[in-house]
Design a protein around this motif. Structure first.
Motif, PDB file in Angstrom:
ATOM      1  N   LYS A  43      44.282 104.471 112.685  1.00 17.76           N
ATOM      2  CA  LYS A  43      43.484 104.150 111.379  1.00 17.76           C
ATOM      3  C   LYS A  43      43.475 102.805 111.002  1.00 17.76           C
ATOM      4  O   LYS A  43      43.387 102.673 109.650  1.00 17.76           O
ATOM      5  CB  LYS A  43      43.615 105.276 110.522  1.00 17.76           C
ATOM      6  CG  LYS A  43      43.588 106.808 110.697  1.00 17.76           C
ATOM      7  CD  LYS A  43      43.807 107.622 109.810  1.00 17.76           C
ATOM      8  CE  LYS A  43      43.367 109.124 109.972  1.00 17.76           C
ATOM      9  NZ  LYS A  43      43.931 109.687 111.295  1.00 17.76           N
ATOM     10  N   THR A  44      43.678 101.893 111.854  1.00 20.77           N
ATOM     11  CA  THR A  44      43.477 100.441 111.531  1.00 20.77           C
ATOM     12  C   THR A  44      42.112  99.912 112.063  1.00 20.77           C
ATOM     13  O   THR A  44      41.942  99.739 113.128  1.00 20.77           O
ATOM     14  CB  THR A  44      44.557  99.629 112.165  1.00 20.77           C
ATOM     15  OG1 THR A  44      46.092 100.139 111.673  1.00 20.77           O
ATOM     16  CG2 THR A  44      44.447  98.004 111.820  1.00 20.77           C
ATOM     17  N   PRO A  45      41.442  99.453 111.057  1.00 21.61           N
ATOM     18  CA  PRO A  45      40.051  99.109 111.573  1.00 21.61           C
ATOM     19  C   PRO A  45      39.980  97.777 112.379  1.00 21.61           C
ATOM     20  O   PRO A  45      40.674  96.719 112.175  1.00 21.61           O
ATOM     21  CB  PRO A  45      39.115  98.587 110.326  1.00 21.61           C
ATOM     22  CG  PRO A  45      40.110  98.568 109.243  1.00 21.61           C
ATOM     23  CD  PRO A  45      41.366  99.399 109.594  1.00 21.61           C
ATOM     24  N   VAL A  46      39.431  97.710 113.486  1.00 21.37           N
ATOM     25  CA  VAL A  46      39.215  96.534 114.421  1.00 21.37           C
ATOM     26  C   VAL A  46      38.032  95.743 114.098  1.00 21.37           C
ATOM     27  O   VAL A  46      36.819  96.275 113.890  1.00 21.37           O
ATOM     28  CB  VAL A  46      39.116  96.921 115.962  1.00 21.37           C
ATOM     29  CG1 VAL A  46      38.889  95.656 116.750  1.00 21.37           C
ATOM     30  CG2 VAL A  46      40.356  97.748 116.277  1.00 21.37           C
ATOM     31  N   LEU A  47      38.392  94.537 113.572  1.00 20.11           N
ATOM     32  CA  LEU A  47      37.543  93.576 113.003  1.00 20.11           C
ATOM     33  C   LEU A  47      36.748  92.824 114.054  1.00 20.11           C
ATOM     34  O   LEU A  47      35.590  92.368 113.846  1.00 20.11           O
ATOM     35  CB  LEU A  47      38.158  92.627 111.891  1.00 20.11           C
ATOM     36  CG  LEU A  47      38.875  93.333 110.832  1.00 20.11           C
ATOM     37  CD1 LEU A  47      39.758  92.427 110.103  1.00 20.11           C
ATOM     38  CD2 LEU A  47      38.222  94.201 110.024  1.00 20.11           C
ATOM     39  N   GLY A  48      37.162  92.974 115.055  1.00 17.64           N
ATOM     40  CA  GLY A  48      36.412  92.024 116.034  1.00 17.64           C
ATOM     41  C   GLY A  48      37.224  91.920 117.519  1.00 17.64           C
ATOM     42  O   GLY A  48      38.623  92.093 117.267  1.00 17.64           O
ATOM     43  N   LEU A  49      36.434  91.377 118.419  1.00 18.04           N
ATOM     44  CA  LEU A  49      37.356  91.012 119.466  1.00 18.04           C
ATOM     45  C   LEU A  49      36.977  89.355 119.955  1.00 18.04           C
ATOM     46  O   LEU A  49      35.909  88.951 119.293  1.00 18.04           O
ATOM     47  CB  LEU A  49      36.686  91.842 120.878  1.00 18.04           C
ATOM     48  CG  LEU A  49      37.214  93.107 121.105  1.00 18.04           C
ATOM     49  CD1 LEU A  49      36.829  94.011 119.981  1.00 18.04           C
ATOM     50  CD2 LEU A  49      36.962  93.800 122.525  1.00 18.04           C
ATOM     51  N   ILE A  50      38.108  88.854 120.433  1.00 17.49           N
ATOM     52  CA  ILE A  50      37.840  87.341 121.098  1.00 17.49           C
ATOM     53  C   ILE A  50      37.864  87.371 122.502  1.00 17.49           C
ATOM     54  O   ILE A  50      39.215  87.839 122.753  1.00 17.49           O
ATOM     55  CB  ILE A  50      39.024  86.513 120.437  1.00 17.49           C
ATOM     56  CG1 ILE A  50      38.714  86.534 118.783  1.00 17.49           C
ATOM     57  CG2 ILE A  50      38.996  85.252 120.775  1.00 17.49           C
ATOM     58  CD1 ILE A  50      39.451  85.672 117.629  1.00 17.49           C
ATOM     59  N   GLU A  51      37.122  86.813 123.209  1.00 18.45           N
ATOM     60  CA  GLU A  51      37.347  86.713 124.862  1.00 18.45           C
ATOM     61  C   GLU A  51      37.849  85.022 125.015  1.00 18.45           C
ATOM     62  O   GLU A  51      37.036  84.163 124.686  1.00 18.45           O
ATOM     63  CB  GLU A  51      36.014  86.833 125.283  1.00 18.45           C
ATOM     64  CG  GLU A  51      36.230  86.587 127.053  1.00 18.45           C
ATOM     65  CD  GLU A  51      34.812  86.815 127.420  1.00 18.45           C
ATOM     66  OE1 GLU A  51      34.386  87.952 127.861  1.00 18.45           O
ATOM     67  OE2 GLU A  51      34.122  85.778 127.863  1.00 18.45           O
ATOM     68  N   GLU A  94      49.817  97.479 104.447  1.00 18.21           N
ATOM     69  CA  GLU A  94      48.364  97.615 104.025  1.00 18.21           C
ATOM     70  C   GLU A  94      47.287  96.661 104.777  1.00 18.21           C
ATOM     71  O   GLU A  94      47.198  95.500 104.336  1.00 18.21           O
ATOM     72  CB  GLU A  94      48.035  97.240 102.580  1.00 18.21           C
ATOM     73  CG  GLU A  94      48.926  98.442 101.757  1.00 18.21           C
ATOM     74  CD  GLU A  94      48.533  98.283 100.477  1.00 18.21           C
ATOM     75  OE1 GLU A  94      47.834  97.452  99.771  1.00 18.21           O
ATOM     76  OE2 GLU A  94      49.318  98.929  99.548  1.00 18.21           O
ATOM     77  N   LEU A  95      47.195  96.919 106.077  1.00 14.47           N
ATOM     78  CA  LEU A  95      46.320  95.993 107.197  1.00 14.47           C
ATOM     79  C   LEU A  95      45.081  95.895 106.470  1.00 14.47           C
ATOM     80  O   LEU A  95      44.450  97.008 106.408  1.00 14.47           O
ATOM     81  CB  LEU A  95      46.673  96.291 108.464  1.00 14.47           C
ATOM     82  CG  LEU A  95      47.735  96.124 109.093  1.00 14.47           C
ATOM     83  CD1 LEU A  95      47.590  96.440 110.575  1.00 14.47           C
ATOM     84  CD2 LEU A  95      48.176  94.608 109.133  1.00 14.47           C
ATOM     85  N   THR A  96      44.271  94.874 106.609  1.00 16.13           N
ATOM     86  CA  THR A  96      42.915  94.749 106.225  1.00 16.13           C
ATOM     87  C   THR A  96      42.222  95.035 107.698  1.00 16.13           C
ATOM     88  O   THR A  96      41.303  95.623 107.485  1.00 16.13           O
ATOM     89  CB  THR A  96      42.616  93.296 105.817  1.00 16.13           C
ATOM     90  OG1 THR A  96      43.402  92.861 104.895  1.00 16.13           O
ATOM     91  CG2 THR A  96      41.100  93.105 105.724  1.00 16.13           C
ATOM     92  N   GLY A  97      42.643  94.694 108.804  1.00 18.36           N
ATOM     93  CA  GLY A  97      42.161  94.864 110.076  1.00 18.36           C
ATOM     94  C   GLY A  97      43.116  94.480 111.121  1.00 18.36           C
ATOM     95  O   GLY A  97      44.107  93.687 110.940  1.00 18.36           O
ATOM     96  N   ALA A  98      42.620  94.755 112.267  1.00 19.28           N
ATOM     97  CA  ALA A  98      43.173  93.752 113.401  1.00 19.28           C
ATOM     98  C   ALA A  98      42.068  93.314 114.260  1.00 19.28           C
ATOM     99  O   ALA A  98      40.908  93.493 114.404  1.00 19.28           O
ATOM    100  CB  ALA A  98      43.719  95.177 114.233  1.00 19.28           C
ATOM    101  N   ILE A  99      42.298  92.203 115.078  1.00 21.26           N
ATOM    102  CA  ILE A  99      41.474  91.389 116.089  1.00 21.26           C
ATOM    103  C   ILE A  99      42.342  91.527 117.417  1.00 21.26           C
ATOM    104  O   ILE A  99      43.536  91.388 117.430  1.00 21.26           O
ATOM    105  CB  ILE A  99      41.347  90.050 115.516  1.00 21.26           C
ATOM    106  CG1 ILE A  99      40.902  89.689 114.300  1.00 21.26           C
ATOM    107  CG2 ILE A  99      40.822  89.009 116.492  1.00 21.26           C
ATOM    108  CD1 ILE A  99      40.791  88.339 113.790  1.00 21.26           C
TER     109      ILE A  99
END
Length: 357
Positions: free
Chosen positions: A272-280, A243-248
């Protein structure tokens, strides 16, 4: 005349056993050692059961040797030739194997959120970001776990400065390790350092299932999962069985890295895993001598991708020598103070305020 082994054996031949034989006739005397006026030797019984009944014979042997001239001290040890009574073998935990069937996605008991940290390719600093982000969240009072799911190339044991093997009291549950305020688990703790993991997909999926479900994670606000690069079996298992909250997603700014980052983003969307954000990561290099900034890998690529997808850009992290040295030394730079620690603290703060951690 000083005492000799022969005179000691003659004295011990007078010590009778209950069956009428003697210590010498039964060949039970071992390791006679004479040091000045001190004598040491061992009585070796045939079995532990017989040894348990021979304390009177041990005392008698000590007494008869002490009566010899030039002997003022005698030490007699009692041991057994056979093995001791069987003890339960220490629990052993085999990692890897075919995954066990489960009805649907699950989450370890006590874990509130699971965040996957992924990348489309290797070499973009995903594991460095994972370890530092875990430490930064812990410094802000969160209960944090870090699962190193990069089965083929686990790096968290080195980066977090831990190289012990986790305990398993019953051969089923795993007691995780702790460092810098973070609860840790990695396949690297279970394998000999430098030994390659040569496993097919089912073994990988089984190992991940074990490290998620059999580890005593305790009460955690967030469990960060440092994924291997790419879009393979481990990612598929995590996204479909947990049960993933999401991915970074972590990427460097240049086009070659972004091509693979887009594949990772597409994988999470497909699963169907929400992407919570990106890190550069490695967004720029600040010269320590002159203070000028150099955009070695280009600039703005990850920010543009985040805007295109409609997800947050969680932070920009420069390429930094001290960060690399800290990771190699086993103390993530986020554990200290300074600009890089503040940069990770800012990302952690954003995740907490956004309800993601």
């Amino acid at each position: 005349m000083s005492v000799t082994k022969e005179s000691i054996l003659e004295a011990l031949a007078r010590v009778a056993l209950p069956n009428g034989e003697t210590l010498v006739s039964r060949d039970m005397i071992r390791a006679i050692n004479i040091q000045g006026d001190a004598v040491n030797f061992v009585i070796e019984a045939p079995t532990p059961e017989i040894a348990a009944q021979m304390e009177p014979a041990r005392k008698a042997a000590e007494a008869v040797v002490l009566e010899l001239d030039d002997v003022s001290k005698v030490t007699v040890a009692l041991t057994a030739h056979g093995p001791a009574a069987a003890k339960a073998p220490p629990p052993s935990l085999k990692i890897g194997g075919h995954p066990k069937p489960q009805e649907g996605p699950t989450k370890p008991s006590g874990v509130q959120r699971i965040l996957a940290i992924g990348s489309g390719k290797g070499g973009v600093g995903k594991s460095t970001v994972s370890s530092n982000l875990a430490v930064a969240l812990a410094k802000q009072g969160r209960k944090v776990g870090l699962l190193d799911a990069d089965i083929y190339g686990p790096s968290q044991p080195r980066m977090m400065g831990v190289n012990k093997r986790p305990a398993s009291p019953d051969g089923k549950t795993i007691i995780p390790l702790h460092a810098h305020g973070v609860t840790l688990m990695s396949i690297g703790f279970m394998m000999e350092e430098g030994k390659a993991v040569v496993w097919r997909g089912p073994m990988l999926m089984g190992a991940l299932q074990q490290m998620l479900g059999q580890v005593e994670w305790g009460e955690l606000d967030v469990l960060l999962v440092d994924l291997p690069p790419g879009t393979g079996d481990v990612q598929l298992t995590l996204c479909t069985k947990s049960e993933l909250t999401g991915a970074i997603v972590v990427s460097t700014p240049q086009d070659v890295a972004l091509i693979d980052a887009r594949k990772a983003l597409d994988m999470f969307a497909t699963l169907k895993t929400p992407v919570l954000g990106l890190i550069e990561n490695m967004s720029m290099f600040v010269c320590p001598d002159c203070g000028s900034s150099h955009e070695i890998f280009g600039a703005g690529g990850v920010a543009a991708e985040a805007e295109k997808m409609g997800v947050p850009l969680l932070g920009n992290l420069p390429i930094d020598l001290d960060t690399r040295l800290a990771g190699d030394g086993g103390t993530p730079i986020a554990a200290g103070e300074g600009p890089m620690a503040q940069a990770y603290a800012q990302i952690a703060k954003g995740l907490i305020e956004g309800g993601m951690a």
